[in-house]
Scaffold this motif. Structure first.
Motif, PDB file in Angstrom:
ATOM      1  N   VAL A 151       3.755   4.292 -10.839  1.00 40.36           N
ATOM      2  CA  VAL A 151       4.715   3.493 -10.078  1.00 40.36           C
ATOM      3  C   VAL A 151       3.963   2.635  -9.080  1.00 40.36           C
ATOM      4  O   VAL A 151       2.962   3.066  -8.491  1.00 40.36           O
ATOM      5  CB  VAL A 151       5.743   4.391  -9.355  1.00 40.36           C
ATOM      6  CG1 VAL A 151       5.064   5.279  -8.324  1.00 40.36           C
ATOM      7  CG2 VAL A 151       6.856   3.570  -8.707  1.00 40.36           C
ATOM      8  N   VAL A 152       4.415   1.411  -8.924  1.00 38.77           N
ATOM      9  CA  VAL A 152       3.927   0.540  -7.854  1.00 38.77           C
ATOM     10  C   VAL A 152       5.146  -0.017  -7.135  1.00 38.77           C
ATOM     11  O   VAL A 152       6.238  -0.127  -7.705  1.00 38.77           O
ATOM     12  CB  VAL A 152       3.043  -0.617  -8.379  1.00 38.77           C
ATOM     13  CG1 VAL A 152       1.758  -0.089  -8.974  1.00 38.77           C
ATOM     14  CG2 VAL A 152       3.795  -1.463  -9.395  1.00 38.77           C
ATOM     15  N   LYS A 153       4.963  -0.338  -5.858  1.00 36.98           N
ATOM     16  CA  LYS A 153       6.074  -0.832  -5.048  1.00 36.98           C
ATOM     17  C   LYS A 153       5.674  -2.137  -4.391  1.00 36.98           C
ATOM     18  O   LYS A 153       4.563  -2.274  -3.873  1.00 36.98           O
ATOM     19  CB  LYS A 153       6.435   0.209  -3.985  1.00 36.98           C
ATOM     20  CG  LYS A 153       7.686  -0.120  -3.179  1.00 36.98           C
ATOM     21  CD  LYS A 153       8.035   1.030  -2.241  1.00 36.98           C
ATOM     22  CE  LYS A 153       9.331   0.760  -1.494  1.00 36.98           C
ATOM     23  NZ  LYS A 153       9.707   1.909  -0.621  1.00 36.98           N
ATOM     24  N   ASP A 154       6.578  -3.108  -4.422  1.00 38.02           N
ATOM     25  CA  ASP A 154       6.332  -4.391  -3.778  1.00 38.02           C
ATOM     26  C   ASP A 154       6.730  -4.319  -2.310  1.00 38.02           C
ATOM     27  O   ASP A 154       7.480  -3.439  -1.879  1.00 38.02           O
ATOM     28  CB  ASP A 154       7.133  -5.499  -4.462  1.00 38.02           C
ATOM     29  CG  ASP A 154       6.712  -5.718  -5.907  1.00 38.02           C
ATOM     30  OD1 ASP A 154       5.628  -5.246  -6.284  1.00 38.02           O
ATOM     31  OD2 ASP A 154       7.484  -6.357  -6.653  1.00 38.02           O
ATOM     32  N   PRO A 163       0.842  -1.203   0.000  1.00 36.59           N
ATOM     33  CA  PRO A 163       0.000   0.000   0.000  1.00 36.59           C
ATOM     34  C   PRO A 163       0.875   1.250   0.000  1.00 36.59           C
ATOM     35  O   PRO A 163       1.901   1.302   0.672  1.00 36.59           O
ATOM     36  CB  PRO A 163      -0.779  -0.130   1.316  1.00 36.59           C
ATOM     37  CG  PRO A 163      -0.674  -1.571   1.701  1.00 36.59           C
ATOM     38  CD  PRO A 163       0.649  -2.032   1.195  1.00 36.59           C
ATOM     39  N   LEU A 164       0.472   2.245  -0.767  1.00 31.05           N
ATOM     40  CA  LEU A 164       1.200   3.505  -0.821  1.00 31.05           C
ATOM     41  C   LEU A 164       0.252   4.651  -0.499  1.00 31.05           C
ATOM     42  O   LEU A 164      -0.824   4.745  -1.083  1.00 31.05           O
ATOM     43  CB  LEU A 164       1.791   3.736  -2.217  1.00 31.05           C
ATOM     44  CG  LEU A 164       3.028   2.944  -2.635  1.00 31.05           C
ATOM     45  CD1 LEU A 164       3.393   3.272  -4.081  1.00 31.05           C
ATOM     46  CD2 LEU A 164       4.203   3.235  -1.720  1.00 31.05           C
ATOM     47  N   SER A 165       0.657   5.511   0.424  1.00 32.29           N
ATOM     48  CA  SER A 165      -0.114   6.722   0.651  1.00 32.29           C
ATOM     49  C   SER A 165       0.066   7.645  -0.548  1.00 32.29           C
ATOM     50  O   SER A 165       1.004   7.478  -1.346  1.00 32.29           O
ATOM     51  CB  SER A 165       0.361   7.428   1.918  1.00 32.29           C
ATOM     52  OG  SER A 165       1.690   7.918   1.742  1.00 32.29           O
ATOM     53  N   ALA A 166      -0.808   8.627  -0.665  1.00 38.17           N
ATOM     54  CA  ALA A 166      -0.694   9.567  -1.782  1.00 38.17           C
ATOM     55  C   ALA A 166       0.642  10.289  -1.757  1.00 38.17           C
ATOM     56  O   ALA A 166       1.281  10.485  -2.805  1.00 38.17           O
ATOM     57  CB  ALA A 166      -1.846  10.567  -1.741  1.00 38.17           C
ATOM     58  N   SER A 167       1.103  10.661  -0.577  1.00 42.91           N
ATOM     59  CA  SER A 167       2.376  11.387  -0.491  1.00 42.91           C
ATOM     60  C   SER A 167       3.563  10.483  -0.807  1.00 42.91           C
ATOM     61  O   SER A 167       4.520  10.906  -1.476  1.00 42.91           O
ATOM     62  CB  SER A 167       2.537  12.000   0.906  1.00 42.91           C
ATOM     63  OG  SER A 167       2.535  10.987   1.909  1.00 42.91           O
ATOM     64  N   ALA A 168       3.497   9.215  -0.362  1.00 45.91           N
ATOM     65  CA  ALA A 168       4.592   8.284  -0.660  1.00 45.91           C
ATOM     66  C   ALA A 168       4.666   8.007  -2.162  1.00 45.91           C
ATOM     67  O   ALA A 168       5.757   7.939  -2.738  1.00 45.91           O
ATOM     68  CB  ALA A 168       4.395   6.984   0.117  1.00 45.91           C
ATOM     69  N   ARG A 169       3.504   7.851  -2.774  1.00 44.99           N
ATOM     70  CA  ARG A 169       3.485   7.636  -4.218  1.00 44.99           C
ATOM     71  C   ARG A 169       4.030   8.858  -4.950  1.00 44.99           C
ATOM     72  O   ARG A 169       4.808   8.731  -5.905  1.00 44.99           O
ATOM     73  CB  ARG A 169       2.055   7.335  -4.689  1.00 44.99           C
ATOM     74  CG  ARG A 169       1.919   7.100  -6.182  1.00 44.99           C
ATOM     75  CD  ARG A 169       0.488   6.748  -6.546  1.00 44.99           C
ATOM     76  NE  ARG A 169       0.352   6.516  -7.976  1.00 44.99           N
ATOM     77  CZ  ARG A 169       0.120   7.471  -8.868  1.00 44.99           C
ATOM     78  NH1 ARG A 169       0.010   8.740  -8.462  1.00 44.99           N
ATOM     79  NH2 ARG A 169       0.014   7.195 -10.146  1.00 44.99           N
ATOM     80  N   GLY A 211      -3.930  -2.721  -2.215  1.00 42.47           N
ATOM     81  CA  GLY A 211      -3.178  -1.592  -1.702  1.00 42.47           C
ATOM     82  C   GLY A 211      -3.174  -0.379  -2.607  1.00 42.47           C
ATOM     83  O   GLY A 211      -2.327   0.504  -2.470  1.00 42.47           O
ATOM     84  N   ARG A 212      -4.133  -0.302  -3.542  1.00 47.01           N
ATOM     85  CA  ARG A 212      -4.189   0.809  -4.492  1.00 47.01           C
ATOM     86  C   ARG A 212      -5.276   1.784  -4.055  1.00 47.01           C
ATOM     87  O   ARG A 212      -6.456   1.418  -3.980  1.00 47.01           O
ATOM     88  CB  ARG A 212      -4.465   0.303  -5.908  1.00 47.01           C
ATOM     89  CG  ARG A 212      -4.357   1.393  -6.972  1.00 47.01           C
ATOM     90  CD  ARG A 212      -4.518   0.836  -8.373  1.00 47.01           C
ATOM     91  NE  ARG A 212      -4.276   1.849  -9.378  1.00 47.01           N
ATOM     92  CZ  ARG A 212      -3.090   2.166  -9.869  1.00 47.01           C
ATOM     93  NH1 ARG A 212      -2.005   1.527  -9.441  1.00 47.01           N
ATOM     94  NH2 ARG A 212      -2.942   3.108 -10.802  1.00 47.01           N
ATOM     95  N   SER A 213      -4.903   3.016  -3.801  1.00 47.62           N
ATOM     96  CA  SER A 213      -5.837   4.020  -3.315  1.00 47.62           C
ATOM     97  C   SER A 213      -6.396   4.819  -4.478  1.00 47.62           C
ATOM     98  O   SER A 213      -5.787   5.771  -4.967  1.00 47.62           O
ATOM     99  CB  SER A 213      -5.127   4.960  -2.333  1.00 47.62           C
ATOM    100  OG  SER A 213      -6.038   5.919  -1.824  1.00 47.62           O
TER     101      SER A 213
END
Length: 546
Positions: free
Chosen positions: A88-91, A51-57, A307-309
């Motif tokens: 971008v996506v992160k594992d 999962p990624l927050s908007a700011s992390a993404r 984990g996709r917002s």
């Protein structure tokens, strides 16, 4: 992509937002759904999406943008090529998959998209490219004038029979690299209205030297309240002054608008007591309840399962618009307005707002933001199937008592007028047109029918071949070669498809490449020699993709 809903054709329902757990924020109440209690969740594999927050993404995107020139050098692009970050996506293990568009001498390269896979330590693990061809053209000076190209594109739109009226925008110069040798070309977007009332955004690619049409595709992807299809549900609303608005602040401020049988604009739904609709189509709020509920379920699904917002992964909600046109028998997703639009069906009595339709439509938006498979040929079939696959996933996850999960598409909206669904995933040919298996002609078949190959694959991977009854629906799924396929369960199948979509699929992915990419995704998640990876291969063989 263009929706394709009619009594003679299959459904093109577009992008949805995601369903599952209840979210609340402020005055918002999330779309309610019973939890999926089939089994306890296993620990997420290291290669699963984090999962990624908007700011992390946003930080990852900015970092990739800052390093774009260095990345282009590292992966061996030419001096005239540049990378433009798109997603971008992160594992969970720290691996990132950064999706780029390409330019050549400042011109967009259509079919030049790629994904760079970077390990936690910054080393490049690999690159997934839409084309293996070197991007190079002899000259970027076009022989044809834009005016003549626009006129030709308008003529093309008229000849397709899809556009009742057409207005070509000024063509833009591009490099066409999606098929064969890269070619200097023009891209013209012809806007208008299709003959069934659906908006039209036809993209026509023309050789800049000869005027030959190289490609075309349609960009419009056809797609406490009392709902018509799901009973009494909870929808997100906010209070403004003395009234309530159908705005879901817990899901990116998703809004639901009333088009009042028009084709543009729309008015935000408001209500005095926060009790929406009556469950009957005669009440204009009822369709809005179904649309808002389906959007909430889709948002929750993508967030809680993958984990996709939000559709773009940026935490921003889309817009739903109901009561489009008069007796309009379709629904569609439109990237240009980041919105999904629903007609009211035959006699304005069957709005196309069921859970699976909403999820299908919004998933077209997810696909557009990730793999972005071109809506034509085999890639178009994969695009359309992706929406069906996640529509089923959202419906199962919601576990609504009046609309149980199934491997049927559009079973609630009765487009055929006889109570039958639009599509069947266990044996797609039961609709009279869809393909059960791949053949060399698959790329020449309408994408709503060639999607059957991937739909069938997904069913086999999830449930296996042969007879089975799920939630009261009887299925009997065959294989091309008569082989027996043992399913790995829908939960794992969903994660494998999502991993392939977001990490490996590109604009030109065809069925053969989809087999490789999903085997790779399964190997990432469960191991190269895992039962899951072997099941993916077996399921593709079952639908004749070898």
């Amino acid at each position: 992509m263009t929706p394709h809903i009619s009594k003679r054709s299959t459904l093109a329902i577009a992008t949805a937002v995601a369903a599952g757990a209840l979210l609340t924020a402020g005055m918002t109440t999330g779309a309610s759904a019973q939890p999926d209690t089939a089994r306890a969740a296993a620990p997420a594999p290291a290669a699963a999406t984090a999962p990624l927050s908007a700011s992390a993404r946003a930080d990852l995107l900015q970092g990739a943008e800052d390093k774009a020139a260095a990345t282009a050098d590292r992966i061996g692009l030419g001096a005239k090529e540049k990378l433009v970050v798109r997603d971008v996506v992160k594992d969970r293990d720290g691996t990132t998959h950064t999706r780029y568009e390409r330019t050549y001498a400042g011109l967009p390269v259509l079919g030049g998209d790629l994904v760079v896979h970077t390990a936690k330590d910054g080393s490049v693990k690999g690159v997934s490219k839409a084309t293996k061809a070197a991007i190079k053209v002899a000259s970027t000076d076009a022989k044809l004038a834009p005016k003549s190209v626009a006129a030709a594109a308008k003529s093309t739109a008229a000849k397709t029979g899809d556009t009742a009226k057409a207005d070509p925008r000024a063509p833009r110069k591009v490099v066409w690299a999606a098929d064969g040798k890269p070619t200097l070309a023009y891209e013209t977007v012809v806007t208008g209205v299709q003959k069934d009332g659906t908006p039209s955004e036809l993209h026509v690619i023309t050789d800049a030297a000869t005027g030959k049409k190289l490609y075309q595709h349609q960009a419009i992807e056809t797609g406490t309240g009392n709902s018509q299809y799901s009973g009494k549900v909870t929808v997100g609303s906010v209070k403004s002054g003395s009234t309530f608005q159908l705005t879901d602040s817990g899901r990116g401020n998703h809004k639901t608008l009333d088009l009042n049988h028009g084709s543009s604009g729309g008015k935000l739904y408001t209500d005095a007591d926060d009790v929406w609709g009556t469950g009957k189509p005669s009440n204009t709020q009822t369709a809005a309840v179904d649309a808002a509920y389906g959007a909430g379920l889709t948002w929750d699904y993508y967030k809680n399962v993958h984990g996709r917002s939000g559709i773009k992964g940026d935490g921003k909600g889309a817009t739903s618009r109901v009561h489009y046109g008069n007796a309009y028998v379709n629904a569609f997703w439109q990237d240009s307005c980041f919105c999904m639009t629903y007609g009211d069906g035959e006699g304005n009595a069957k709005p196309l707002t069921s859970i699976d339709v909403a999820a299908h439509e919004m998933t077209h938006g997810v696909t557009s933001a990730t793999g972005n498979m071109e809506y034509s040929g085999e890639s178009g079939g994969l695009n359309e199937a992706t929406s069906d696959i996640f529509a089923a996933a959202v419906e199962f996850k919601a576990n609504n008592a009046l609309d149980k999960g199934d491997y049927l598409v559009g079973e609630k909206i009765d487009i055929n007028g006889d109570g039958t669904p639009l599509r069947y995933m266990d044996k797609p040919s039961k609709d009279g047109s869809s393909l059960d298996y791949w053949s060399s002609n698959a790329g020449n078949v309408d994408v709503h029918y060639s999607s059957g190959i991937a739909n069938h694959f997904f069913y086999l991977l999830s449930e296996g071949s042969g007879k089975k009854t799920i939630n009261g629906v009887a299925y009997d799924s065959p294989t091309k070669d008569g082989s027996k396929v043992t399913g790995i369960g829908r939960d794992k199948a969903e994660k494998i498809w999502f991993k392939a979509l977001t990490s490996y699929f590109t604009s030109t992915t065809n069925y053969a490449q989809a087999r490789k990419d999903t085997v790779k995704a399964a190997s990432d998640l469960y191991g190269a020699n895992s039962a899951e990876a072997k099941a993916v291969a077996a399921a593709w063989t079952g639908v004749n993709v070898k």
